[in-house]
Write a protein that holds these residues in place. Structure first.
Motif, mmCIF file in Angstrom:
data_model
loop_
_atom_site.group_PDB
_atom_site.id
_atom_site.type_symbol
_atom_site.label_atom_id
_atom_site.label_comp_id
_atom_site.label_asym_id
_atom_site.label_seq_id
_atom_site.Cartn_x
_atom_site.Cartn_y
_atom_site.Cartn_z
ATOM 1 N N THR A 62 0.872 -1.371 0.150
ATOM 2 C CA THR A 62 -0.061 -0.102 0.160
ATOM 3 C C THR A 62 0.803 1.388 0.133
ATOM 4 O O THR A 62 0.722 2.226 -0.819
ATOM 5 C CB THR A 62 -0.927 0.012 1.041
ATOM 6 N N PHE A 94 0.853 3.736 -2.965
ATOM 7 C CA PHE A 94 0.045 5.219 -2.683
ATOM 8 C C PHE A 94 1.062 6.196 -2.310
ATOM 9 O O PHE A 94 1.083 7.022 -1.156
ATOM 10 C CB PHE A 94 -1.047 5.320 -1.713
ATOM 11 N N GLY A 133 -0.267 6.607 2.081
ATOM 12 C CA GLY A 133 0.929 5.862 1.879
ATOM 13 C C GLY A 133 2.108 5.856 2.914
ATOM 14 O O GLY A 133 2.573 4.887 3.260
ATOM 15 N N ALA A 164 0.861 3.906 5.800
ATOM 16 C CA ALA A 164 1.220 2.561 5.539
ATOM 17 C C ALA A 164 2.321 2.027 5.630
ATOM 18 O O ALA A 164 2.844 1.074 6.103
ATOM 19 C CB ALA A 164 0.558 2.190 4.093
#
Lengths: 293, 220
Positions: free
Chosen positions: A106, A110, A116, A119
């Motif tokens: 992820t 992103f 992002g 993550a």
């Protein structure tokens, strides 16, 4: 006597034959990969995300898992590895790999967004858990004194971090600031200390003679090439403001760690042998105390 | 609660390897695999040396490290204390083998027979494809125990309910029985003697005892 199947099983400690370089590959890829992911997370928190790091980190972890897949006897049943989270650190490692890839993927997809960055932070936390599982996996291997030695526990995450930071500093996008270089130097000092502690513990606790001989043979070359020389190169880099010594130091720190993992898994992995604390003396009606391993 | 244990009397074992051969015959293990082994160990220092014959194999631990680490739950402990491997579930990762302090586990990756690729008739008849690529070890002849107890026989007493190695032992060095039953042959043998279990520091609560003396005064 070694038979034609390569099985050498006598009364004395023997080199285990179940885990080979492929298993070492799991500790190499997993250690360095998670180290990279943790550093990627730290940089994300500091507001300096480097997209290449999670990619490299996930590649490292994936490499390790592929190596495990190549090692097992029945790879098509690999999913069974998830069946024992209650007690098996191998199962737990497999479970923790899921958020590592989920969050890491992820973060890569992103990249540059809030999602992002968050993550990547979560991937770093998961990676720390993965590294912890690897540490506990070796501790649970009670048949191999050099693996279950408690002094190895702290060494595994520290070398993973040192390897990860070493590789991270080879990435051009990573700012090789004096703080980053100092962090690697400190990690290397800590790793050297833990390494000496581990070697001393093996000797003190009577690890198999062959294990000690193998470890002793790499003890000083490892310290010199994997610690002292990289630290000197880092000092030189600060002095000259050059990136070449940084890359060399990073590669040396990482590759020396990988080499020692191969040594520990494939060459310094003697079994306990058979201990007989006391035995009868046939024909004399007596017994004797033994102190053998 | 039943817990089957094995006792090896080091005073009696002569290292003849009959138990090893009986095990191979009874369980049709492939070349290179010895679920029951007898180590021939030289101890002491010249001139005071002697040979010790040490029967060994899976110790069927109550707190088995192999079971703890197994990621698939292929290794499990039966209600009677026998540690088994489910060959259909095992992935052959070898983690149990490096967790076993007694070096009791095997993995055979390729089909092979005593005289090469062509099996002898009894090997052909008893070859189990399921055991290729997975872990294997001594089962205390659990199939024999189950068949025997189903007939009302007593393991360790009746040969039809007793492991092959124990049945074959020429000197009575191997003794088997329910460790929880004070009247079983194993319990009786342990009560009258001094014994040890190997690698007690590994805290496995092994089910394999070694008798080294019949004289309680020796314990001091």
């Amino acid at each position: 006597m070694k038979n034609r199947y390569g099985l050498k099983r006598g009364p004395h400690p023997r080199l285990q034959s179940f885990w080979d370089a492929r298993a070492a590959g799991n500790f190499i890829g997993g250690g360095t990969g998670t180290g990279l992911l943790i550093i990627a997370a730290l940089l994300s928190v500091l507001g300096e995300p480097v997209p290449a790091l999670p990619i490299l980190g996930l590649a490292g972890v994936a490499f390790g898992l592929i190596m495990v897949g190549l090692e097992i006897g029945r790879p098509w049943r690999a999913i069974n590895v998830l069946f024992n989270p209650g007690t098996s650190w191998m199962t737990r490692e497999a479970y923790v790999a899921i958020p590592v890839f989920l969050f890491g993927g992820t973060g890569i997809l992103f990249d540059g967004t809030v999602l992002g960055n968050n993550a990547i932070v979560l991937a770093g936390v998961s990676a720390a858990g993965y590294l912890y599982c690897q540490m506990k996996m070796l501790e649970a291997a009670k048949g191999i004194p050099s693996w279950c030695e408690p002094a190895l526990k702290a060494y595994i995450p520290v070398t993973g971090m040192a390897e990860g930071l070493g590789i991270a500093l080879c990435v051009p996008a990573v700012n090789a600031s004096s703080i980053a270089l100092s962090a690697l130097a400190l990690l290397l000092l800590l790793r050297a200390f833990l390494w000496f502690r581990y070697v001393a513990a093996l000797h003190r606790k009577g690890a198999p003679a062959k294990t000690c001989a193998v470890i002793d043979a790499v003890r000083w070359p490892y310290v010199l090439l994997g610690h002292l020389l990289p630290i000197l190169l880092l000092w030189l880099a600060l002095l000259l403001s050059s990136s070449v010594p940084v890359v060399l130091a990073g590669l040396l720190a990482a590759s020396a760690g990988w080499y020692v993992k191969i040594v520990i898994i494939t060459r310094a992995a003697q079994t306990r042998g058979f201990a007989i604390p006391r035995t009868p003396i046939r024909g004399r009606g007596e017994s004797r105390v033994l102190n053998n391993r | 609660m039943t817990r089957y244990v094995m006792v090896a009397d080091l005073q009696r074992c002569v290292g003849c390897q009959t138990c090893t051969a009986a095990c191979k015959s009874a369980n049709a293990t492939l070349p290179g695999v010895q679920w029951r082994r007898v180590m021939d160990i030289e101890v002491g220092e010249y001139p005071d040396v002697q040979r010790v014959y040490l029967p060994t194999g899976c110790q069927h631990c109550a707190d088995a490290p192999c079971e703890t680490v197994c990621p698939t739950k292929a290794t499990y402990t039966r209600d009677d204390g026998i540690v088994m491997v489910n060959y259909d579930r095992c992935i052959g990762c070898g983690y149990c083998a490096v967790a076993c302090p007694y070096d009791a586990r095997y993995k055979v990756d390729e089909k092979n027979f005593a005289y090469g690729e062509e099996p002898m008739p009894h090997e052909e008849q008893r070859f189990n494809e399921k055991m290729i690529g997975v872990m294997q070890k001594c089962t205390f002849c659990a199939d024999v125990i189950d068949a025997g107890t189903a007939k009302g026989l007593t393991p360790g007493v009746d040969p039809e309910a007793t492991p092959a190695c124990v049945n074959s032992c020429i000197s009575g060095a191997l003794i088997f029985g329910d460790g929880e039953d004070p009247d079983s042959p194993a319990s009786q043998a342990l009560e009258k003697s001094e014994s040890f279990r190997m690698h007690e520091d590994a805290e496995t609560d092994s089910g394999f005892y070694y008798i080294w003396s019949n004289n309680p005064e020796d314990a001091g």
